[in-house]
Design a protein around this motif. Structure first.
Motif, PDB file in Angstrom:
ATOM      1  N   LEU A  48      12.930 -10.883  -2.897  1.00 24.29           N
ATOM      2  CA  LEU A  48      13.214 -10.070  -2.915  1.00 24.29           C
ATOM      3  C   LEU A  48      12.833  -8.448  -1.719  1.00 24.29           C
ATOM      4  CD1 LEU A  48      14.010  -8.159  -5.617  1.00 24.29           C
ATOM      5  CD2 LEU A  48      12.056  -8.577  -6.233  1.00 24.29           C
ATOM      6  N   ILE A  49      11.542  -8.873  -1.551  1.00 21.96           N
ATOM      7  CA  ILE A  49      11.024  -7.718  -0.514  1.00 21.96           C
ATOM      8  C   ILE A  49      11.793  -7.787   1.000  1.00 21.96           C
ATOM      9  CG2 ILE A  49       8.680  -7.723   1.314  1.00 21.96           C
ATOM     10  CD1 ILE A  49       7.333  -8.922  -0.849  1.00 21.96           C
ATOM     11  N   ASP A  50      12.415  -8.837   1.233  1.00 23.28           N
ATOM     12  CA  ASP A  50      12.631  -8.484   2.385  1.00 23.28           C
ATOM     13  C   ASP A  50      14.502  -7.611   1.831  1.00 23.28           C
ATOM     14  OD1 ASP A  50      11.931  -9.919   4.245  1.00 23.28           O
ATOM     15  OD2 ASP A  50      12.977 -11.733   4.185  1.00 23.28           O
ATOM     16  N   LYS A  51      15.075  -7.698   1.348  1.00 22.96           N
ATOM     17  CA  LYS A  51      16.034  -7.307   0.414  1.00 22.96           C
ATOM     18  C   LYS A  51      15.931  -5.771   0.128  1.00 22.96           C
ATOM     19  CE  LYS A  51      20.423  -7.550  -1.109  1.00 22.96           C
ATOM     20  NZ  LYS A  51      21.154  -7.377  -0.463  1.00 22.96           N
ATOM     21  N   ALA A  52      13.986  -5.291   0.492  1.00 24.00           N
ATOM     22  CA  ALA A  52      13.999  -4.051  -0.569  1.00 24.00           C
ATOM     23  C   ALA A  52      13.929  -3.785   0.931  1.00 24.00           C
ATOM     24  CB  ALA A  52      12.501  -3.631  -1.610  1.00 24.00           C
ATOM     25  N   GLY A  70      -7.337 -17.017 -10.844  1.00 27.88           N
ATOM     26  CA  GLY A  70      -7.388 -18.266 -10.350  1.00 27.88           C
ATOM     27  C   GLY A  70      -7.032 -18.719  -9.272  1.00 27.88           C
ATOM     28  N   GLU A  71      -5.838 -17.675  -8.846  1.00 28.81           N
ATOM     29  CA  GLU A  71      -4.892 -18.427  -7.562  1.00 28.81           C
ATOM     30  C   GLU A  71      -6.443 -18.086  -6.738  1.00 28.81           C
ATOM     31  OE1 GLU A  71      -2.932 -13.810  -5.398  1.00 28.81           O
ATOM     32  OE2 GLU A  71      -1.836 -15.197  -7.306  1.00 28.81           O
ATOM     33  N   PRO A  72      -5.916 -18.367  -5.173  1.00 33.56           N
ATOM     34  CA  PRO A  72      -7.383 -18.339  -3.602  1.00 33.56           C
ATOM     35  C   PRO A  72      -6.703 -16.872  -3.324  1.00 33.56           C
ATOM     36  CG  PRO A  72      -5.340 -20.408  -3.800  1.00 33.56           C
ATOM     37  CD  PRO A  72      -5.103 -19.763  -4.934  1.00 33.56           C
ATOM     38  N   GLU A  73      -8.526 -16.396  -3.071  1.00 35.71           N
ATOM     39  CA  GLU A  73      -8.076 -14.797  -2.661  1.00 35.71           C
ATOM     40  C   GLU A  73      -8.113 -14.566  -0.884  1.00 35.71           C
ATOM     41  OE1 GLU A  73     -12.419 -14.246  -4.021  1.00 35.71           O
ATOM     42  OE2 GLU A  73     -12.418 -14.393  -5.993  1.00 35.71           O
ATOM     43  N   PRO A  74      -7.847 -15.685  -0.383  1.00 38.05           N
ATOM     44  CA  PRO A  74      -7.324 -15.208   0.774  1.00 38.05           C
ATOM     45  C   PRO A  74      -6.181 -14.744   0.675  1.00 38.05           C
ATOM     46  CG  PRO A  74      -8.909 -17.583   0.991  1.00 38.05           C
ATOM     47  CD  PRO A  74      -8.480 -16.945  -0.251  1.00 38.05           C
ATOM     48  N   ILE A  75      -6.033 -13.193   1.912  1.00 37.14           N
ATOM     49  CA  ILE A  75      -4.930 -13.734   1.864  1.00 37.14           C
ATOM     50  C   ILE A  75      -3.985 -13.671   3.304  1.00 37.14           C
ATOM     51  CG2 ILE A  75      -3.303 -11.552   2.894  1.00 37.14           C
ATOM     52  CD1 ILE A  75      -4.776  -9.968   0.724  1.00 37.14           C
ATOM     53  N   ARG A  76      -3.516 -14.899   3.246  1.00 39.68           N
ATOM     54  CA  ARG A  76      -2.881 -16.033   3.972  1.00 39.68           C
ATOM     55  C   ARG A  76      -1.652 -16.773   4.005  1.00 39.68           C
ATOM     56  NH1 ARG A  76      -7.456 -20.202   5.083  1.00 39.68           N
ATOM     57  NH2 ARG A  76      -5.549 -21.301   6.877  1.00 39.68           N
ATOM     58  N   GLY A  77      -1.079 -17.646   4.421  1.00 34.19           N
ATOM     59  CA  GLY A  77       0.362 -17.931   4.161  1.00 34.19           C
ATOM     60  C   GLY A  77       1.509 -17.210   3.050  1.00 34.19           C
ATOM     61  N   MET A  78       1.551 -17.691   2.617  1.00 34.45           N
ATOM     62  CA  MET A  78       3.005 -16.931   2.153  1.00 34.45           C
ATOM     63  C   MET A  78       3.202 -15.955   1.618  1.00 34.45           C
ATOM     64  SD  MET A  78       4.777 -18.553  -1.014  1.00 34.45           S
ATOM     65  CE  MET A  78       3.620 -18.422  -2.238  1.00 34.45           C
ATOM     66  N   LYS A  79       1.932 -16.060   0.854  1.00 33.32           N
ATOM     67  CA  LYS A  79       0.869 -14.464   0.632  1.00 33.32           C
ATOM     68  C   LYS A  79       0.911 -13.801   1.207  1.00 33.32           C
ATOM     69  CE  LYS A  79      -3.236 -12.997  -2.767  1.00 33.32           C
ATOM     70  NZ  LYS A  79      -4.337 -13.506  -3.361  1.00 33.32           N
ATOM     71  N   GLY A  80      -0.256 -14.129   2.549  1.00 35.36           N
ATOM     72  CA  GLY A  80      -0.103 -12.739   3.781  1.00 35.36           C
ATOM     73  C   GLY A  80       1.557 -12.548   4.044  1.00 35.36           C
ATOM     74  N   LYS A  81       1.755 -12.995   4.654  1.00 38.85           N
ATOM     75  CA  LYS A  81       3.583 -13.263   5.016  1.00 38.85           C
ATOM     76  C   LYS A  81       4.013 -11.969   4.297  1.00 38.85           C
ATOM     77  CE  LYS A  81       7.631 -14.522   6.355  1.00 38.85           C
ATOM     78  NZ  LYS A  81       9.022 -15.366   6.595  1.00 38.85           N
ATOM     79  N   ARG A  82       4.274 -12.421   2.718  1.00 38.92           N
ATOM     80  CA  ARG A  82       4.645 -11.234   1.795  1.00 38.92           C
ATOM     81  C   ARG A  82       3.685  -9.653   1.627  1.00 38.92           C
ATOM     82  NH1 ARG A  82       4.809 -14.601  -3.479  1.00 38.92           N
ATOM     83  NH2 ARG A  82       6.886 -16.152  -3.251  1.00 38.92           N
ATOM     84  N   ILE A  83       2.365  -9.814   1.679  1.00 40.17           N
ATOM     85  CA  ILE A  83       2.160  -8.687   1.854  1.00 40.17           C
ATOM     86  C   ILE A  83       2.312  -7.965   3.248  1.00 40.17           C
ATOM     87  CG2 ILE A  83      -0.645  -7.589   1.527  1.00 40.17           C
ATOM     88  CD1 ILE A  83      -1.371  -9.844  -0.534  1.00 40.17           C
ATOM     89  N   ARG A  84       1.923  -8.608   4.444  1.00 38.93           N
ATOM     90  CA  ARG A  84       2.590  -7.757   5.311  1.00 38.93           C
ATOM     91  C   ARG A  84       3.443  -6.754   5.277  1.00 38.93           C
ATOM     92  NH1 ARG A  84      -0.009 -12.924   7.477  1.00 38.93           N
ATOM     93  NH2 ARG A  84       1.933 -13.479   8.331  1.00 38.93           N
ATOM     94  N   THR A  85       4.733  -7.977   4.768  1.00 35.79           N
ATOM     95  CA  THR A  85       5.960  -7.492   4.965  1.00 35.79           C
ATOM     96  C   THR A  85       5.930  -5.707   3.962  1.00 35.79           C
ATOM     97  OG1 THR A  85       6.567  -9.622   5.049  1.00 35.79           O
ATOM     98  CG2 THR A  85       8.430  -7.449   4.929  1.00 35.79           C
ATOM     99  N   LEU A  86       5.486  -5.598   2.962  1.00 36.42           N
ATOM    100  CA  LEU A  86       5.620  -5.155   2.258  1.00 36.42           C
ATOM    101  C   LEU A  86       4.660  -3.652   2.749  1.00 36.42           C
ATOM    102  CD1 LEU A  86       4.400  -6.495  -1.290  1.00 36.42           C
ATOM    103  CD2 LEU A  86       6.787  -4.757  -0.872  1.00 36.42           C
ATOM    104  N   LYS A  88       3.811  -3.193   6.236  1.00 29.65           N
ATOM    105  CA  LYS A  88       4.505  -2.962   7.371  1.00 29.65           C
ATOM    106  C   LYS A  88       5.623  -1.595   7.269  1.00 29.65           C
ATOM    107  CE  LYS A  88       6.862  -4.821  10.923  1.00 29.65           C
ATOM    108  NZ  LYS A  88       8.039  -6.260  12.190  1.00 29.65           N
ATOM    109  N   ASN A  89       6.362  -1.804   6.280  1.00 26.58           N
ATOM    110  CA  ASN A  89       6.795  -1.155   5.858  1.00 26.58           C
ATOM    111  C   ASN A  89       6.723   0.168   5.122  1.00 26.58           C
ATOM    112  OD1 ASN A  89      10.255  -2.872   6.968  1.00 26.58           O
ATOM    113  ND2 ASN A  89       8.806  -4.429   6.291  1.00 26.58           N
ATOM    114  N   ASP A  90       5.344   0.283   4.568  1.00 27.85           N
ATOM    115  CA  ASP A  90       5.093   1.259   3.310  1.00 27.85           C
ATOM    116  C   ASP A  90       5.962   1.052   2.320  1.00 27.85           C
ATOM    117  OD1 ASP A  90       3.287   2.654   3.771  1.00 27.85           O
ATOM    118  OD2 ASP A  90       4.674   4.667   4.623  1.00 27.85           O
ATOM    119  N   ILE A  91       6.468  -0.172   2.279  1.00 33.99           N
ATOM    120  CA  ILE A  91       6.423   0.100   0.780  1.00 33.99           C
ATOM    121  C   ILE A  91       5.576   0.092  -0.452  1.00 33.99           C
ATOM    122  CG2 ILE A  91       8.001  -2.001  -1.244  1.00 33.99           C
ATOM    123  CD1 ILE A  91      10.000  -1.965   1.608  1.00 33.99           C
ATOM    124  N   ASN A  92       5.546   0.534  -1.493  1.00 27.70           N
ATOM    125  CA  ASN A  92       4.143  -0.109  -2.608  1.00 27.70           C
ATOM    126  C   ASN A  92       4.937  -0.947  -3.185  1.00 27.70           C
ATOM    127  OD1 ASN A  92       2.724   3.083  -2.923  1.00 27.70           O
ATOM    128  ND2 ASN A  92       4.913   3.981  -2.385  1.00 27.70           N
TER     129      ASN A  92
END
Length: 252
Positions: A48-52, A70-86, A88-92
């Motif tokens: 969905l992020i890629d489509k945005a 309860g989810e792991p707090e580090p921003i890494r792996g799948m979670k890190g990639k998603r947030i980096r994409t947002l 990098k593209n300045d998407i709220n």
């Protein structure tokens, strides 16, 4: 529109401050200040992020956002990639969970009732912020007929667990979109004929069979497409934003 103004408008409409939730509601990842194009969808997945990004969206508005308890707090792996994409593209990224489930006008439960032609009578928990609802069909249906209606509306066949009395007709219905299967106990206690949720657990089968209630598992994603879609349509109509709903296929 300013991004903080968009958050304010959504907060005023959905009143997240009144609801205890499992994740923060509102602006979760801050992007550019001015919002013109908004993409809506059920879950802030990478697809969905890629489509945005492809649609040059300024904001992504979802039902399932990030930072769940309860989810792991580090921003890494799948979670890190998603947030980096947002970032990098300045998407709220804006997410609204339970406030969107229960909203009486635009909520997932309200939209599912409208689509399944159920007349809403109240909250199954007995208060206005109930996550599960109950209501009545205009005319009684068999279990098979109601399953066919769900399939026609949601474009997928639900899993139907019949009570021991397989011929029991359905007039009164309880429902909770998403992972609300355990509300079947409350539905049965209130003498309802059927209960609908998105997900099913192993124990749900026995609850239906032993408590004289039809149960329908209609899909977490399928039952929660329509609240976020309705919210986006409301934004476009009332506030003039360019809003596009994207449905990322999910069989669950």
């Amino acid at each position: 529109m300013n991004n903080l103004q968009l958050e304010k408008i959504l907060n005023e409409k959905l009143s997240p401050h009144l609801i205890k939730d499992y994740a923060p509601n509102g602006l979760q990842v801050e992007g550019k200040g001015q919002i013109k194009k908004v993409v809506t969808g059920v879950t802030a997945s990478q697809a969905l992020i890629d489509k945005a990004v492809e649609l040059k969206a300024d904001a992504l508005l979802v039902h399932h956002g990030y930072f769940w308890k309860g989810e792991p707090e580090p921003i890494r792996g799948m979670k890190g990639k998603r947030i980096r994409t947002l970032i990098k593209n300045d998407i709220n990224l804006l997410g609204y969970h339970l406030p969107l489930d229960i909203h009486p006008e635009l909520g997932n439960n309200a939209e599912l009732a409208r689509l399944l032609e159920i007349e809403v009578e109240g909250g199954l928990e007995g208060h206005a912020q109930s996550v599960a609802m109950y209501g009545r069909l205009k005319s009684p249906l068999t279990g098979s007929e109601f399953a066919e209606r769900i399939q026609r509306v949601l474009e997928r066949m639900p899993l139907h667990i019949s009570p021991d009395n397989t011929h029991k007709m359905i007039e009164t219905v309880g429902w909770c979109t998403g992972g609300g299967q355990d509300y079947i106990e409350l539905a049965a206690q209130n003498g309802l004929d059927a209960f609908v949720s998105g997900e099913i657990s192993e124990r749900t089968t026995y609850s239906a069979r032993e408590q004289d209630i039809h149960y329908f598992a209609a899909g977490h994603h399928a039952t929660e497409r329509y609240g976020i879609k309705a919210l986006g349509e409301w934004l476009a109509k009332e506030h003039g934003l360019d809003v596009e709903f994207i449905d990322i296929d999910n069989p669950v």
